[in-house]
Design a protein around this motif. Structure first.
Motif, PDB file in Angstrom:
ATOM      1  N   ILE A  62       0.830  -1.202   0.000  1.00 34.83           N
ATOM      2  CA  ILE A  62       0.000   0.000   0.000  1.00 34.83           C
ATOM      3  C   ILE A  62       0.866   1.255   0.000  1.00 34.83           C
ATOM      4  O   ILE A  62       0.648   2.183  -0.784  1.00 34.83           O
ATOM      5  N   VAL A  63       1.869   1.285   0.876  1.00 35.40           N
ATOM      6  CA  VAL A  63       2.710   2.482   1.002  1.00 35.40           C
ATOM      7  C   VAL A  63       3.742   2.555  -0.121  1.00 35.40           C
ATOM      8  O   VAL A  63       3.922   3.596  -0.756  1.00 35.40           O
ATOM      9  N   GLY A  64       4.422   1.439  -0.395  1.00 34.64           N
ATOM     10  CA  GLY A  64       5.497   1.446  -1.374  1.00 34.64           C
ATOM     11  C   GLY A  64       5.046   1.602  -2.806  1.00 34.64           C
ATOM     12  O   GLY A  64       5.808   2.067  -3.659  1.00 34.64           O
ATOM     13  N   SER A  65       3.779   1.234  -3.105  1.00 36.91           N
ATOM     14  CA  SER A  65       3.265   1.357  -4.471  1.00 36.91           C
ATOM     15  C   SER A  65       2.611   2.706  -4.721  1.00 36.91           C
ATOM     16  O   SER A  65       2.159   2.977  -5.837  1.00 36.91           O
ATOM     17  N   SER A  66       2.551   3.546  -3.704  1.00 33.37           N
ATOM     18  CA  SER A  66       1.988   4.883  -3.842  1.00 33.37           C
ATOM     19  C   SER A  66       3.101   5.882  -4.121  1.00 33.37           C
ATOM     20  O   SER A  66       4.249   5.672  -3.706  1.00 33.37           O
TER      21      SER A  66
END
Length: 458
Positions: free
Chosen positions: A389-393
């Motif tokens: 969720i965080v790294g793909s944003s």
């Protein structure tokens, strides 16, 4: 201490030691306080009701007000973090949380305590809304999964240790000390965090106060309606609150349409991996809530375990989760969240299936290893999913992605607790076993959505 923290340089790819270690310590202290205070007070509710001559229906708002304040303010505070800085919002949240803890400890009436808990929830939301965003800037990119794994370990330990810490404190001190212990911890975290936590590039877009108010109201009505649905069924009040939430959410959509940084991060949810990971998270936290709330009734009422035996039986899941979280975080730096999540959720579904197939008179060991299997599966999912969720944003939307992950957890846990309440209200004789079947169905659904992530690209 100050000398050890201040000189270290901050780079675009994480912090250098020793500043990184000081920042990690601040994150650990703050998240322990915020998570543990969601459960610490539960054991003291009967004492507070007796001491202040209050009804159980009023006292329960000491817990509900805290959770509601966190949930409604996550997205507005994450947007504020992108505008003012994650460190600034985090430290402000710590300050509000610490001061509110003092007010909680000094409260001499239930209404005053509830009001203080609302403030405390807003402070905790300041921490939770940008927690993973700061983790993203603390760790180098090649260690991000490991950092999120450690963060998951801290959350798991804090959540599982809450009742034990509360019972220990209550055995030697009054309930006020459940809040008083936050004061030295909060002051220490603030003193270190103001120097150790990283800065971040700030957005120049104006703060959308209208969008923030609409999102808080829409989410607040929805969560309050879910709570009412669990207590009173499909009452007129609950249905009216759902309707109000739908109207407000539609108004929020019209207001946010076309904005590059919407309060509710629809722009992130359109990224396939982020959207699927968020849905997977909601389903998995529904499973966790169903299990944590429903299984004690199964163990005590149907299997005949004592209170102590129920506590031992329940420890298998959180202990296994805590043990696996750092490992799954490290693995997420090498393997995709879709692959790890699908394996982990398959293990979780297997553990739940084996719980359903328990013998008629199981031993504690029969239960503990099955619960541990569930915890292992959940742990293999949790850290890689948070990283996805965080790294793909986009980096400049780290605050929104951090809030999205926290919101998925809170929403899933609330929804799971609502399902348990509905099952016990409608089918009391079969409710405990029914929670297991529903948990298995949600775990299989989460496994499917996780598998879909292996078929898509960002």
């Amino acid at each position: 201490m100050t000398g050890a923290v201040a000189p270290a340089a901050q780079h675009a790819d994480g912090l250098d030691p020793p500043r990184r270690y000081w920042a990690i310590a601040v994150i650990a202290i703050a998240i322990v306080m915020a998570v543990m205070d969601g459960t610490l007070i539960n054991l003291a509710l009967p004492l507070i009701a007796l001491e202040m001559d209050a009804s159980p229906s009023l006292v329960i708002w000491i817990v509900s007000a805290y959770q509601l304040a966190i949930t409604v303010s996550l997205f507005p505070l994450s947007a504020l973090g992108e505008r003012l800085g994650y460190r600034e919002v985090y430290c402000a949240g710590l300050l509000v949380f610490t001061l509110a803890s003092l007010v909680c400890a000094l409260s001499d009436s239930v209404p005053m305590l509830i009001a203080a808990r609302v403030l405390q929830g807003l402070g905790a939301s300041g921490v939770m809304s940008v927690n993973l965003a700061l983790v993203r800037f603390i760790y180098p990119r090649n260690l991000l999964g490991r950092g999120i794994g450690y963060n998951g370990l801290i959350v798991a330990l804090a959540a599982s240790a809450g009742p034990t810490v509360a019972s220990g404190l209550l055995s030697v001190a009054s309930w006020q000390w459940l809040f008083g212990v936050n004061l030295p911890l909060g002051i220490a975290a603030l003193a270190i965090g103001s120097k150790a936590l990283p800065g971040n590039p700030k957005s120049r877009s104006p703060i959308d106060w209208t969008g923030a108010a609409l999102s808080a109201a829409a989410i607040g009505f929805f969560i309050y309606a879910l709570d009412g649905l669990g207590r009173d069924g499909a009452s007129r009040s609950a249905l009216a609150q759902f309707a109000a939430s739908a109207i407000l959410m539609f108004g929020l959509y019209l207001h946010q349409r076309g904005k590059t940084r919407p309060i509710i991060p629809l722009d992130l949810l359109r990224i396939p991996v982020v959207g699927l990971s968020s849905l997977t998270a909601v389903l998995c936290y529904v499973v966790q809530s169903l299990a944590y709330v429903g299984m004690p009734f199964l163990f005590h009422d149907e299997l005949g375990f004592s209170v102590v035996e129920v506590g031992i039986a329940m420890t298998g899941w959180p202990l296994a989760l805590a043990a696996v979280s750092p490992l799954s975080g490290r693995l997420s730096d090498r393997f995709s969240a879709g692959r790890l999540g699908t394996i982990g959720l398959s293990v979780l579904a297997l553990g739940l299936s084996l719980m359903i197939l328990l013998p008629d008179q199981p031993s504690i060991l029969d239960v503990v290893w099955r619960m541990a299997l569930c915890g292992i599966g959940f742990g293999l999912f949790q850290s890689p999913n948070s990283k996805a969720i965080v790294g793909s944003s986009p980096a400049d939307r780290s605050g929104a992605s951090s809030a999205l992950q926290s919101a998925a957890r809170l929403f899933g846990q609330t929804l799971g607790a609502t399902f348990v309440a509905i099952l016990f209200a409608s089918h009391p004789d079969a409710a405990a076993q029914g929670t297991l079947y529903l948990a298995l169905a949600c775990a299989l659904g989460a496994c499917l959505t996780s598998f879909f992530r292996t078929l898509v690209r960002n």
